[in-house]
Design a protein around this motif. Structure first.
Motif, PDB file in Angstrom:
ATOM      1  N   VAL A 160       0.913  -0.982   0.077  1.00 30.57           N
ATOM      2  CA  VAL A 160       0.058  -0.051  -0.040  1.00 30.57           C
ATOM      3  C   VAL A 160       0.935   1.143  -0.081  1.00 30.57           C
ATOM      4  O   VAL A 160       0.677   2.321  -0.825  1.00 30.57           O
ATOM      5  N   ASP A 161       1.988   1.201   0.722  1.00 29.45           N
ATOM      6  CA  ASP A 161       2.844   2.340   0.828  1.00 29.45           C
ATOM      7  C   ASP A 161       3.453   2.873  -0.496  1.00 29.45           C
ATOM      8  O   ASP A 161       3.720   3.995  -0.684  1.00 29.45           O
ATOM      9  N   ARG A 162       3.945   1.860  -1.237  1.00 23.05           N
ATOM     10  CA  ARG A 162       4.487   1.956  -2.627  1.00 23.05           C
ATOM     11  C   ARG A 162       3.355   2.383  -3.507  1.00 23.05           C
ATOM     12  O   ARG A 162       3.752   3.444  -4.193  1.00 23.05           O
ATOM     13  N   LYS A 163       2.225   1.714  -3.345  1.00 20.59           N
ATOM     14  CA  LYS A 163       1.007   2.440  -4.287  1.00 20.59           C
ATOM     15  C   LYS A 163       0.611   4.028  -4.245  1.00 20.59           C
ATOM     16  O   LYS A 163       0.663   4.494  -4.757  1.00 20.59           O
ATOM     17  N   MET A 164       0.744   4.328  -2.606  1.00 18.60           N
ATOM     18  CA  MET A 164       0.658   5.571  -2.304  1.00 18.60           C
ATOM     19  C   MET A 164       1.502   6.536  -3.204  1.00 18.60           C
ATOM     20  O   MET A 164       1.187   7.593  -3.602  1.00 18.60           O
ATOM     21  N   THR A 165       2.826   6.202  -2.987  1.00 11.95           N
ATOM     22  CA  THR A 165       4.102   6.954  -3.726  1.00 11.95           C
ATOM     23  C   THR A 165       3.786   7.120  -5.021  1.00 11.95           C
ATOM     24  O   THR A 165       3.992   8.123  -5.625  1.00 11.95           O
ATOM     25  N   GLU A 166       3.311   6.050  -5.532  1.00 10.87           N
ATOM     26  CA  GLU A 166       3.130   6.035  -6.959  1.00 10.87           C
ATOM     27  C   GLU A 166       2.028   6.959  -7.430  1.00 10.87           C
ATOM     28  O   GLU A 166       2.185   7.714  -8.552  1.00 10.87           O
ATOM     29  N   TYR A 167       1.062   6.859  -6.592  1.00  8.19           N
ATOM     30  CA  TYR A 167      -0.181   8.025  -6.818  1.00  8.19           C
ATOM     31  C   TYR A 167       0.190   9.234  -6.819  1.00  8.19           C
ATOM     32  O   TYR A 167      -0.249  10.039  -7.652  1.00  8.19           O
ATOM     33  N   VAL A 168       0.754   9.578  -5.523  1.00  6.81           N
ATOM     34  CA  VAL A 168       1.195  11.013  -5.768  1.00  6.81           C
ATOM     35  C   VAL A 168       2.267  11.390  -6.449  1.00  6.81           C
ATOM     36  O   VAL A 168       2.033  12.561  -6.975  1.00  6.81           O
ATOM     37  N   ALA A 169       3.177  10.939  -6.921  1.00 11.07           N
ATOM     38  CA  ALA A 169       4.197  11.216  -7.893  1.00 11.07           C
ATOM     39  C   ALA A 169       3.402  11.243  -9.316  1.00 11.07           C
ATOM     40  O   ALA A 169       3.695  12.325  -9.905  1.00 11.07           O
ATOM     41  N   ARG A 170       2.439  10.413  -9.521  1.00 14.14           N
ATOM     42  CA  ARG A 170       1.705  10.715 -10.843  1.00 14.14           C
ATOM     43  C   ARG A 170       0.855  11.853 -10.701  1.00 14.14           C
ATOM     44  O   ARG A 170       0.893  12.694 -11.666  1.00 14.14           O
ATOM     45  N   GLU A 171       0.015  11.954  -9.902  1.00 16.26           N
ATOM     46  CA  GLU A 171      -1.031  13.035  -9.699  1.00 16.26           C
ATOM     47  C   GLU A 171      -0.351  14.466  -9.398  1.00 16.26           C
ATOM     48  O   GLU A 171      -0.999  15.463 -10.018  1.00 16.26           O
ATOM     49  N   LEU A 172       0.565  14.497  -8.863  1.00 13.69           N
ATOM     50  CA  LEU A 172       1.359  16.157  -8.596  1.00 13.69           C
ATOM     51  C   LEU A 172       2.599  16.034  -9.608  1.00 13.69           C
ATOM     52  O   LEU A 172       3.402  17.021  -9.183  1.00 13.69           O
ATOM     53  N   ASN A 173       2.777  15.027 -10.436  1.00 14.03           N
ATOM     54  CA  ASN A 173       3.938  15.381 -11.320  1.00 14.03           C
ATOM     55  C   ASN A 173       5.262  15.458 -10.484  1.00 14.03           C
ATOM     56  O   ASN A 173       6.024  16.505 -10.848  1.00 14.03           O
ATOM     57  N   LEU A 174       5.546  14.511  -9.564  1.00 13.21           N
ATOM     58  CA  LEU A 174       6.813  14.499  -8.722  1.00 13.21           C
ATOM     59  C   LEU A 174       7.643  13.425  -9.020  1.00 13.21           C
ATOM     60  O   LEU A 174       7.244  12.354  -9.430  1.00 13.21           O
ATOM     61  N   SER A 175       8.905  13.514  -8.595  1.00 17.46           N
ATOM     62  CA  SER A 175       9.675  12.415  -8.768  1.00 17.46           C
ATOM     63  C   SER A 175       9.364  11.506  -7.399  1.00 17.46           C
ATOM     64  O   SER A 175       8.576  11.891  -6.848  1.00 17.46           O
ATOM     65  N   ARG A 176       9.683  10.233  -7.653  1.00 20.64           N
ATOM     66  CA  ARG A 176       9.228   9.384  -6.645  1.00 20.64           C
ATOM     67  C   ARG A 176       9.797   9.802  -5.412  1.00 20.64           C
ATOM     68  O   ARG A 176       8.968   9.712  -4.232  1.00 20.64           O
ATOM     69  N   GLU A 177      11.039  10.517  -5.164  1.00 20.45           N
ATOM     70  CA  GLU A 177      11.659  10.731  -4.120  1.00 20.45           C
ATOM     71  C   GLU A 177      10.842  12.121  -3.225  1.00 20.45           C
ATOM     72  O   GLU A 177      10.402  11.930  -2.137  1.00 20.45           O
ATOM     73  N   ASP A 178      10.590  13.021  -4.558  1.00 19.71           N
ATOM     74  CA  ASP A 178       9.638  14.191  -3.652  1.00 19.71           C
ATOM     75  C   ASP A 178       8.319  13.648  -3.361  1.00 19.71           C
ATOM     76  O   ASP A 178       7.616  14.017  -2.269  1.00 19.71           O
ATOM     77  N   ALA A 179       7.597  12.797  -4.222  1.00 16.21           N
ATOM     78  CA  ALA A 179       6.225  12.295  -3.906  1.00 16.21           C
ATOM     79  C   ALA A 179       6.381  11.451  -2.346  1.00 16.21           C
ATOM     80  O   ALA A 179       5.337  11.753  -1.741  1.00 16.21           O
ATOM     81  N   ARG A 180       7.405  10.871  -2.148  1.00 16.91           N
ATOM     82  CA  ARG A 180       7.514   9.991  -0.909  1.00 16.91           C
ATOM     83  C   ARG A 180       7.487  11.169   0.281  1.00 16.91           C
ATOM     84  O   ARG A 180       6.830  10.895   1.355  1.00 16.91           O
ATOM     85  N   LYS A 181       8.249  12.226   0.158  1.00 17.51           N
ATOM     86  CA  LYS A 181       8.217  13.147   1.190  1.00 17.51           C
ATOM     87  C   LYS A 181       6.744  13.758   1.336  1.00 17.51           C
ATOM     88  O   LYS A 181       6.562  13.890   2.628  1.00 17.51           O
ATOM     89  N   VAL A 182       6.080  14.061   0.290  1.00 17.21           N
ATOM     90  CA  VAL A 182       4.856  14.737   0.357  1.00 17.21           C
ATOM     91  C   VAL A 182       3.908  13.583   1.067  1.00 17.21           C
ATOM     92  O   VAL A 182       3.205  14.000   1.902  1.00 17.21           O
TER      93      VAL A 182
END
Length: 232
Positions: free
Chosen positions: A31-53
């Motif tokens: 679930v954690d990895r899927k959340m990072t993927e979703y945030v990265a996609r929706e906010l147009n962020l790198s995976r690293e930045d998405a995980r921080k958000v």
């Protein structure tokens, strides 16, 4: 050791993830990895930045989803939940002993989760707990106000006519138990197994003041607890 006295309890409320199944099961890591993927996609962020958000929102708002919704970055909460809970639930194995202990509890039994209803149903199906609960309450039923926010607990209590002095809450999250304690519920912390764990789950030695009981094995605790049917 004196058995824990829960003979006053008529409402048994269980968190879902890392509570009804062991913390080392490969569920929340998916679930954690899927959340990072979703945030990265929706906010147009790198995976690293998405995980921080993702983690910043979890700390500030209670869940990543609540942070995304509060900041106007997600309008459809169910779409988010469907995406992040689209995981392999077969990593969970049935637990007939746990099922027997939960079924034996006198009174009403509920699941209260920050996840989706479908996720709760999938988890309970794979654990063999489908027939163990009177009902389930997910984050959508809480109007997307997740634990530890008080409003979700109030909606839960109102829907099922839950009286605080008669209620016990089983959770792996210390901060979610703080709200339950403030309401007047009996709080039981289900601690993580030794080893790596997610940021929310309590460690093996954690036992804060607002926790009435801290346990390392849910099944053992339920099997030894003094309940109404054992009080006599």
């Amino acid at each position: 050791m004196t058995p824990p006295d829960l003979s006053h309890i008529s409402n048994w409320v269980f968190d879902l993830d890392n509570t009804l199944y062991p913390s080392d099961a490969e569920v929340m890591s998916q679930v954690d990895r899927k959340m990072t993927e979703y945030v990265a996609r929706e906010l147009n962020l790198s995976r690293e930045d998405a995980r921080k958000v993702q983690k910043d929102y979890w700390r500030e708002y209670g869940t990543t989803l609540n942070g995304l919704m509060a900041n106007g970055q997600v309008r459809n909460g169910r779409e988010f939940l469907d995406f992040v809970h689209d995981i392999d639930h077969s990593v969970i194995t049935p637990d007939p002993q746990l099922a027997a202990h939960i079924r034996a509890l006198p009174g009403r039994r509920y699941v209260y989760t920050n996840g989706s209803m479908k996720h709760a149903e999938d988890i309970c199906h794979h654990l063999g707990l489908t027939d163990c609960f009177d009902d389930m309450f997910d984050v959508e039923a809480a109007d997307f106000k997740p634990k530890p926010h008080r409003s979700g607990y109030d909606l839960f209590s109102s829907r099922f006519d839950i009286k605080a002095p008669e209620s016990a809450f089983f959770e792996d999250s210390i901060r979610n138990l703080k709200t339950a304690h403030d309401i007047g519920w009996t709080t039981i912390l289900v601690r993580a197994r030794p080893g790596p764990r997610d940021e929310e789950s309590a460690g093996p030695d954690d036992h804060p003041d607002h926790v009435h009981f801290a346990v390392d094995c849910l099944k053992t605790f339920l099997s030894t607890a003094k309940t109404k049917d054992k009080a006599a």
